[in-house]
Write a protein that holds these residues in place. Structure first.
Motif, PDB file in Angstrom:
ATOM      1  N   GLU A 179     -34.311   9.321 -30.090  1.00  0.00           N
ATOM      2  CA  GLU A 179     -35.616   9.747 -29.573  1.00  0.00           C
ATOM      3  C   GLU A 179     -36.699   8.709 -29.858  1.00  0.00           C
ATOM      4  N   HIS A 180     -36.770   8.220 -31.073  1.00  0.00           N
ATOM      5  CA  HIS A 180     -37.805   7.247 -31.412  1.00  0.00           C
ATOM      6  C   HIS A 180     -37.561   5.890 -30.741  1.00  0.00           C
ATOM      7  N   SER A 181     -36.306   5.526 -30.523  1.00  0.00           N
ATOM      8  CA  SER A 181     -36.038   4.256 -29.847  1.00  0.00           C
ATOM      9  C   SER A 181     -36.419   4.326 -28.366  1.00  0.00           C
ATOM     10  N   GLU A 182     -36.276   5.507 -27.741  1.00  0.00           N
ATOM     11  CA  GLU A 182     -36.668   5.663 -26.343  1.00  0.00           C
ATOM     12  C   GLU A 182     -38.180   5.660 -26.180  1.00  0.00           C
ATOM     13  N   ARG A 183     -38.906   6.209 -27.144  1.00  0.00           N
ATOM     14  CA  ARG A 183     -40.361   6.314 -27.052  1.00  0.00           C
ATOM     15  C   ARG A 183     -41.085   5.113 -27.646  1.00  0.00           C
TER      16      ARG A 183
END
Length: 143
Positions: free
Chosen positions: A65-69
């Motif tokens: 999630e954090h890598s996508e955002r």
């Protein structure tokens, strides 16, 4: 302090058990890490790639999630490397293509050696050596 050292020791500090799963570096996120973020300050670039083999001190592990955002500061570029979903080991086709390329690259050397009259035993210093690139073929003393 009257207890023996062999007895259980109780501590006010919880133990830091080392987990085999690396976790996201973001505060209050406990999800497993899937990517590693590295900043290249000289180029104003944030590089997000597959999870690094080892945890490095100046890299940040991020969950999906954090890598996508992920966003970078204004004026910085984000480089997203492949996620590693491709096979990590070369396939049989890759190895065969590499072997064919090596054979093809070696052919001009063979033709040049034959055209120059430096065939087996015919070239060099008279010691029975044939030189091809950086490799040498040494003749056995029996021949």
């Amino acid at each position: 302090m009257g207890e023996s050292r062999r007895g259980p020791v109780k501590s006010a500090v919880p133990s830091n058990v080392v987990s085999l799963v690396r976790r996201c570096s973001r505060t209050a996120c406990g999800r497993p890490a899937v990517a590693t973020l590295t900043y290249v300050y000289a180029d104003s670039t944030a590089v997000l790639g597959p999870l690094a083999t080892y945890a490095e001190p100046h890299c940040y592990d991020l969950c999906a999630e954090h890598s996508e955002r992920l966003t970078a500061p204004r004026g910085w570029d984000v480089v997203r490397l492949t996620d590693g979903s491709a096979p990590s080991r070369p396939s049989g086709d890759d190895l065969e293509a590499l072997a064919n390329a090596v054979r093809e690259a070696a052919r001009p050397h063979d033709r040049a050696a034959q055209a120059g009259g430096t065939g087996p035993g015919g070239g060099g210093s008279g010691t029975g050596e044939t030189r091809r690139g950086h490799l040498r073929v040494l003749r056995s003393p029996d021949s």
